[in-house]
Every structure is written in structure tokens, then in C-alpha cells.
Design a protein around this motif. Structure first.
Motif, PDB file in Angstrom:
ATOM      1  N   UNK A  65      63.712  -6.220  -6.539  1.00 43.21           N
ATOM      2  CA  UNK A  65      63.354  -4.797  -6.470  1.00 43.21           C
ATOM      3  C   UNK A  65      61.952  -4.564  -7.050  1.00 43.21           C
ATOM      4  N   UNK A  66      61.650  -5.235  -8.176  1.00 40.70           N
ATOM      5  CA  UNK A  66      60.327  -5.066  -8.777  1.00 40.70           C
ATOM      6  C   UNK A  66      59.232  -5.568  -7.829  1.00 40.70           C
ATOM      7  N   UNK A  67      59.452  -6.746  -7.176  1.00 40.02           N
ATOM      8  CA  UNK A  67      58.460  -7.295  -6.258  1.00 40.02           C
ATOM      9  C   UNK A  67      58.246  -6.391  -5.041  1.00 40.02           C
ATOM     10  N   UNK A  68      59.360  -5.822  -4.545  1.00 42.52           N
ATOM     11  CA  UNK A  68      59.269  -4.901  -3.401  1.00 42.52           C
ATOM     12  C   UNK A  68      58.467  -3.660  -3.780  1.00 42.52           C
ATOM     13  N   UNK A  69      58.705  -3.145  -4.994  1.00 38.79           N
ATOM     14  CA  UNK A  69      57.949  -1.979  -5.445  1.00 38.79           C
ATOM     15  C   UNK A  69      56.449  -2.289  -5.523  1.00 38.79           C
ATOM     16  N   UNK A  70      56.097  -3.502  -6.004  1.00 45.40           N
ATOM     17  CA  UNK A  70      54.690  -3.878  -6.083  1.00 45.40           C
ATOM     18  C   UNK A  70      54.063  -3.965  -4.691  1.00 45.40           C
ATOM     19  N   UNK A  71      54.775  -4.580  -3.736  1.00 43.86           N
ATOM     20  CA  UNK A  71      54.257  -4.691  -2.379  1.00 43.86           C
ATOM     21  C   UNK A  71      54.063  -3.320  -1.734  1.00 43.86           C
ATOM     22  N   UNK A  72      55.008  -2.418  -1.972  1.00 47.30           N
ATOM     23  CA  UNK A  72      54.878  -1.077  -1.424  1.00 47.30           C
ATOM     24  C   UNK A  72      53.659  -0.353  -1.992  1.00 47.30           C
ATOM     25  N   UNK A  73      53.379  -0.579  -3.268  1.00 52.96           N
ATOM     26  CA  UNK A  73      52.198   0.032  -3.882  1.00 52.96           C
ATOM     27  C   UNK A  73      50.914  -0.494  -3.257  1.00 52.96           C
ATOM     28  N   UNK A  74      50.844  -1.830  -3.027  1.00 52.54           N
ATOM     29  CA  UNK A  74      49.657  -2.420  -2.402  1.00 52.54           C
ATOM     30  C   UNK A  74      49.469  -1.903  -0.979  1.00 52.54           C
ATOM     31  N   UNK A  75      50.581  -1.781  -0.236  1.00 54.02           N
ATOM     32  CA  UNK A  75      50.480  -1.271   1.134  1.00 54.02           C
ATOM     33  C   UNK A  75      49.935   0.160   1.153  1.00 54.02           C
ATOM     34  N   UNK A  76      50.333   0.959   0.192  1.00 53.95           N
ATOM     35  CA  UNK A  76      49.827   2.324   0.122  1.00 53.95           C
ATOM     36  C   UNK A  76      48.316   2.327  -0.120  1.00 53.95           C
ATOM     37  N   UNK A  77      47.825   1.402  -0.971  1.00 55.04           N
ATOM     38  CA  UNK A  77      46.392   1.326  -1.237  1.00 55.04           C
ATOM     39  C   UNK A  77      45.621   0.959   0.038  1.00 55.04           C
ATOM     40  N   UNK A  78      46.099  -0.085   0.777  1.00 57.38           N
ATOM     41  CA  UNK A  78      45.437  -0.493   2.013  1.00 57.38           C
ATOM     42  C   UNK A  78      45.425   0.638   3.039  1.00 57.38           C
ATOM     43  N   UNK A  79      46.519   1.364   3.122  1.00 53.46           N
ATOM     44  CA  UNK A  79      46.594   2.468   4.076  1.00 53.46           C
ATOM     45  C   UNK A  79      45.566   3.539   3.755  1.00 53.46           C
ATOM     46  N   UNK A  80      45.394   3.799   2.458  1.00 53.01           N
ATOM     47  CA  UNK A  80      44.399   4.789   2.048  1.00 53.01           C
ATOM     48  C   UNK A  80      42.987   4.336   2.416  1.00 53.01           C
ATOM     49  N   UNK A  81      42.715   3.031   2.263  1.00 49.06           N
ATOM     50  CA  UNK A  81      41.393   2.498   2.614  1.00 49.06           C
ATOM     51  C   UNK A  81      41.117   2.645   4.111  1.00 49.06           C
ATOM     52  N   UNK A  82      42.081   2.284   4.922  1.00 45.37           N
ATOM     53  CA  UNK A  82      41.905   2.366   6.372  1.00 45.37           C
ATOM     54  C   UNK A  82      41.687   3.809   6.827  1.00 45.37           C
ATOM     55  N   UNK A  83      42.434   4.735   6.255  1.00 50.73           N
ATOM     56  CA  UNK A  83      42.260   6.140   6.617  1.00 50.73           C
ATOM     57  C   UNK A  83      40.868   6.634   6.252  1.00 50.73           C
ATOM     58  N   UNK A  84      40.359   6.187   5.116  1.00 51.90           N
ATOM     59  CA  UNK A  84      39.036   6.608   4.680  1.00 51.90           C
ATOM     60  C   UNK A  84      37.958   6.108   5.644  1.00 51.90           C
ATOM     61  N   UNK A  85      38.057   4.832   6.082  1.00 50.77           N
ATOM     62  CA  UNK A  85      37.063   4.274   7.001  1.00 50.77           C
ATOM     63  C   UNK A  85      37.152   4.927   8.383  1.00 50.77           C
ATOM     64  N   UNK A  86      38.381   5.250   8.788  1.00 50.99           N
ATOM     65  CA  UNK A  86      38.538   5.911  10.077  1.00 50.99           C
ATOM     66  C   UNK A  86      37.869   7.278  10.077  1.00 50.99           C
ATOM     67  N   UNK A  87      37.965   7.981   8.993  1.00 45.01           N
ATOM     68  CA  UNK A  87      37.303   9.281   8.887  1.00 45.01           C
ATOM     69  C   UNK A  87      35.781   9.136   8.924  1.00 45.01           C
ATOM     70  N   UNK A  88      35.260   8.083   8.292  1.00 45.92           N
ATOM     71  CA  UNK A  88      33.811   7.859   8.318  1.00 45.92           C
ATOM     72  C   UNK A  88      33.326   7.569   9.739  1.00 45.92           C
ATOM     73  N   UNK A  89      34.097   6.763  10.489  1.00 47.69           N
ATOM     74  CA  UNK A  89      33.709   6.438  11.872  1.00 47.69           C
ATOM     75  C   UNK A  89      33.681   7.703  12.734  1.00 47.69           C
ATOM     76  N   UNK A  90      34.683   8.559  12.566  1.00 45.21           N
ATOM     77  CA  UNK A  90      34.723   9.798  13.342  1.00 45.21           C
ATOM     78  C   UNK A  90      33.544  10.688  12.999  1.00 45.21           C
ATOM     79  N   UNK A  91      33.168  10.740  11.752  1.00 50.61           N
ATOM     80  CA  UNK A  91      32.029  11.567  11.336  1.00 50.61           C
ATOM     81  C   UNK A  91      30.736  11.089  11.990  1.00 50.61           C
ATOM     82  N   UNK A  92      30.527   9.753  11.998  1.00 47.56           N
ATOM     83  CA  UNK A  92      29.325   9.189  12.612  1.00 47.56           C
ATOM     84  C   UNK A  92      29.292   9.450  14.119  1.00 47.56           C
TER      85      UNK A  92
END
Length: 536
Positions: free
Chosen positions: A466-493
Motif C-alpha cells: 500500500x505504501x509503494x502504491x501511494x508513492x507511485x500514485x504521487x509520482x504519476x500526479x507530478x508527471x501529469x502536472x508537468x505534461x499539462x503545463x507543457x501542453x498549455x505552453x505549446x497552445x500559447x505559442x
């Protein structure tokens, strides 16, 4: 000419007095449970009351002591928190279901047991000065019952011996010192209404929904005697008197309330049985072994009746009735060592009503002399146990150790309750039936212990996963936030490029501008993908 003989008794003129409202407790959210319980337990230090609580069960503990100029706790009739209790007052709230019954340890005024609908019995250690914050951690949890626990009773002479009775129709005798069950009594076909030990704790008296009253050996569960108590279908109560007789309360076939006096060996033939009234509230008998007075407090009643039990006919003598204006929700009785001997007070009640008011009632014998009245205060059971839990389990029976109240009650120094877990359960040494265990039972016990160890190991592995799954879920949330940020930058350009193309210019410049953003966009994506998540 006829003369009416008046029975001579020093308790004929006992009268009750209510303390002033500012000397009592107010604003208490008394439990609204329909369970037949007194909802209140009192000792010389504290008053505990079962209250309504969201998200589980709880009870409030109010100190009855004050601190003098030398920093020493002294008894205070008014209570150190007398008056209106603040709504945010700390509670004892570790149960997952409503609390149904509470009982103070007779040998340690800081230890209290509670039974709840969550099927668990908890034992708590209350600090000397009361609660500062809400308490959720108990000293020990006693787990055995499969259904709600509606009754907890301490042994009158043995230390750390506790009885619990549940809606699974089983009575369990616990050794609180090691947190384990000593015996289980499965002699009742229906819900158990009341349990009471005799004077030395060698016998157990129970009443049941099957209208039977039973005298049982608490060590092995053997039923010595059983008989029909009251013919009514409503709840009955029974207590042992100091001389060994049995006092019961119940209902007749016509739902009239009754009380009776019986002798062990002839439980089916009452010495006396009297009908009181036709109210439907269950009557709780409160017994004072020093004066042989029985107080009948009915749930929903506005009166407290008291009787004296003597060897003279009719054996149970009515004394008086204390009348109050409002019905009572619950009631608690102070042990004799907590009364005020300087005012000839023989009993003190803490009475709860439906509006959240805890009224303090003192029962007093009028005396002109201010000296200590030895006839009113014989030696009473003190706070020192007569036997240990191990000695009692081995078969020793002793009367309570008595103390004198002439110089007032002086509490003995008590250490905190500590539970010492044992590797082997006492039930493995002696089963509740008292029979020798077979080899198959021993093998079954060994198998169950091995299975328990495996279950424990599996649970640990599950926790790690359960602890390992919680850690993986946290990392996935971070990556998702990064991808969303870059997608917004591409749309702006892309939007900027489209604006520049619409402003005019040659086709060549327009093509270059269109190629440049696409190249820039691709390079930006490639560069960002090469970056670590932390750098982004």
C-alpha cells in the motif's frame, strides 16, 4: 382502645436534599440510547456520564475534587467544575459505536471500564486532575464478544477482575492485568439483563430475557440454581444482599412493577413479593450494604423509593419516597467512602434528566450531635483488594477489606494500570467448562497460532505494498502536472503564431513564420521531455 406500634429504626427519618443548581452539573448531552442502563458511574474522584457523540461513542468525566493551597487533592461536594459544562469539554471517545455501560474500578479511582455497540470492552486510565484533551487511547482493549456489550461489572474483592455481558448471550470474565479472558459462561438462551457478584465474589447472579434468575459459579460457568423471577416480559434486575439473600425487581403478567426478596436454594419461592405501580420504566435497585437500605430508581420516574431490609416481617420495610418534578434519564450512586460523614450523609445520588442536567441529591439522617455517628457508619469496603486475580482464579474467596470512616476517607496511593501480555492464554490451561483439554484441542490451538502468525506476515506485506502504491500514485500526479503545463505552453505559442500570420506579409515570410513556430514547438517539446521532473 388500640395502639399502633411504630417500628423502631434509625433510618425512619432519612430525607433527601437537592443541591443548588450552581452546585450541580448542567449542559450535558446525555445519551439518547434506548438501552436499559444507568448512564452514570460515580466514585470519590470523578463522575462519568455517557453522552451523545458523533462518529462513535463517548462519555464525559467530571472531576469532583479541588486542589488546596498545598497542591493536594481534596473532595469537594460541589465539584470542581460545578455549573454549566462547556460544549467543547474533553471526552473519552475511543469507541466506534455508542457506549452502553461504564463502571469504575472499586480499587483504583482512576480506572474505568466501558462497553459499547462496537463489541469491544475498553479500560481507561484517567489522570488525577481530569481530562485536558479528548482521550482516544485506552490502556487495554478486551475483544471477545461478537455482538454489542451492554454490561461491565468489576469484581468486589479481587483485583483487575472484570465481567462483561453482551447481546451474544455470553458472559466473559477478564483478567485486565494481562488483557485476557479467564472464562466464558454460555448458560443463557437470550439477552442478559443484569449481573451481580455476591459479598465475597464467589457466586454470580444473573437475570435473562427468558424470565429466569440464575446463580452461577463465575470460574467454570456451572449453574447452581435457576428459577422464574417475574412473570412479566419486560426487563428484570437482581442483586445479592450482604447476608446472601437475593433482591429482584421486575414486572407481573399485567405489567405492574414488582420487587421480591428470595433466598438461595429456594429462588422459586419468594420470601415476599410486592406490587408497586403500573409504570413501564425498568427499576434499578441501588444497594447500601452498610445500612441494608435499597433504593429503587426507575427509568423515567420522578421519584426515588427507599426500603430497609431486616429479619423482621415483612422483611422489606418501606421508608419513604423522594419526589422530584422531572423524570430521570439515568442515575449514579456514590460509594460510602465518598459521602460526607460530618453532615450524617449516608448516600449521594447523581441524577440525570432529559434536559442535560445532572442533579446531586444527598440522603441524610437527622442527628443533633456533630460527633462521628458510629451506628450510621460501620466499617465499609475500602480501596484495597482482598485477593489478586491469580489467587481468585485458583479458588481463593475472601471478604472485602473494610475501613473506618471516622477520620474521613484517605485514598491509598495507586500506580497506573499496566497490562502485561502473556504468551499463553489462561483459557488454554483451564477451559470454561472445567474439563481437561484433549490432544485435538491442543493441536487446534497450535494450528490457530501458526495461522495467526501467517496472517500477521501477510498483513505486513500488504501494508508495504500500500505504501509503494501511494508513492507511485504521487509520482504519476507530478508527471501529469508537468505534461499539462507543457501542453498549455505549446497552445500559447501556436496562438501567437496564428496572430502573427494574420497581420499580413509576403507568402515567403508567412511560410517562414509558419515553419518557425512548428520548429520551435517541436524543439520545445523535445527539450522539455529531456528535462527531469524536478527541473521542470
Amino acid at each position: 382502645m388500640s395502639f399502633r406500634l411504630v417500628r423502631q429504626s434509625k433510618f425512619r427519618h432519612v430525607y433527601g436534599t437537592c443541591l443548588k443548581r450552581e452546585q450541580c452539573f448542567d449542559n450535558i448531552r446525555v445519551s439518547k440510547s434506548s438501552w436499559d442502563s444507568t448512564f452514570c458511574a460515580v466514585n470519590p474522584k470523578f463522575c462519568a456520564i455517557i453522552v451523545e457523540s458523533g462518529g462513535g461513542g463517548a462519555f464525559i468525566v467530571l472531576p469532583l475534587n479541588k486542589v488546596n493551597k498545598d497542591g493536594i487533592l481534596e473532595p469537594d461536594r460541589k465539584g470542581s467544575l460545578a455549573g454549566r459544562i462547556p460544549p467543547d469539554h474533553p471526552l473519552v471517545g475511543g469507541h466506534k459505536g455508542p457506549v452502553l455501560d461504564i463502571a469504575w474500578d472499586p480499587f483504583n479511582d482512576n480506572v474505568i471500564a466501558s462497553g459499547s455497540e462496537d463489541c469491544v470492552v475498553k479500560v481507561w486510565q484517567i489522570p488525577d486532575y481530569g481530562l485536558v484533551t479528548t482521550m482516544t487511547e485506552s490502556v487495554v482493549d478486551l475483544v471477545y464478544h461478537q455482538r454489542r456489550v451492554g454490561m461491565v461489572v468489576w469484581h468486589p474483592t479481587a483485583n483487575n477482575i472484570l465481567l462483561s455481558a453482551g447481546s451474544d448471550n455470553i458472559v466473559v470474565i477478564w483478567n485486565v492485568g494481562c488483557g485476557e479472558a479467564l472464562s466464558t459462561i454460555d448458560a443463557h438462551p437470550d439477552i442478559i439483563y443484569s449481573c451481580c457478584f455476591n459479598w465475597d465474589g464467589s457466586l454470580l447472579l444473573t437475570t435473562c430475557k427468558d424470565k429466569k434468575i440464575r446463580i452461577i459459579n463465575p470460574r467454570d460457568g456451572e449453574v447452581f440454581e435457576e428459577a422464574t423471577s417475574h412473570e412479566g416480559s419486560k426487563a428484570t434486575r437482581a442483586i445479592f444482599l450482604r447476608n446472601g439473600l437475593v433482591f429482584t425487581t421486575g414486572f407481573s403478567k399485567r405489567s405492574e412493577r414488582q420487587y421480591s426478596l428470595r433466598a438461595p436454594g429456594h429462588l422459586d419461592d419468594p420470601i415476599t413479593m410486592v406490587e408497586l405501580d403500573s409504570s413501564n420504566g425498568v427499576m434499578f435497585p441501588m444497594y447500601d450494604p452498610d445500612t441494608n437500605l435499597v433504593y429503587l430508581c426507575g427509568k423515567g420516574d420522578s421519584v426515588i423509593r427507599y426500603f430497609e431490609i431486616t429479619p423482621e416481617v415483612p422483611f422489606v420495610h418501606y421508608i419513604n419516597t423522594f419526589q422530584l418534578p422531572d423524570p430521570q434519564r439515568g442515575i449514579g450512586m456514590m460509594p460510602k467512602r465518598g459521602v460526607d460523614v460530618t453532615t450524617c450523609e449516608i448516600t449521594r445520588f447523581y441524577r440525570l434528566n432529559n434536559s442535560g442536567f445532572c442533579q446531586i441529591i444527598t440522603m441524610t439522617v437527622p442527628r443533633k450531635s456533630e460527633l462521628f455517628q458510629e451506628d450510621l457508619y460501620p466499617d465499609t469496603p475500602g480501596d484495597i483488594p482482598a485477593v489478586t486475580a491469580e489467587e481468585w482464579w485458583e479458588g481463593q474467596n475472601k471478604d472485602p477489606i473494610l475501613m473506618s470512616l471516622k477520620d474521613g476517607y484517605q485514598a491509598t496511593q495507586k500506580s497506573e494500570l499496566k497490562v502485561t501480555k502473556k504468551k499463553t492464554n489462561i483459557l488454554d490451561k483451564m477451559p470454561p467448562t472445567g474439563k481437561v483439554k484433549s490432544e485435538e484441542d491442543g493441536k487446534a490451538t497450535a494450528i490457530s497460532s501458526e495461522a495467526l502468525e501467517k496472517v500477521t506476515e501477510v498483513s505486513k506485506v500488504n501494508d508495504d505494498l500500500r505504501k509503494r502504491i501511494d508513492e507511485l500514485q504521487t509520482e504519476m500526479k507530478k508527471f501529469k502536472a508537468v505534461f499539462l503545463k507543457q501542453e498549455n505552453r505549446i497552445r500559447t505559442l501556436e496562438n501567437k503564431v496564428s496572430e502573427m500570420s494574420g497581420s499580413g506579409g509576403t507568402n515567403a515570410s508567412t511560410q517562414q513564420q509558419q515553419q518557425a513556430p512548428s520548429t520551435l514547438t517541436a524543439n520545445t517539446v523535445n527539450n522539455n521531455c529531456d528535462m527531469a521532473p524536478d527541473e521542470v
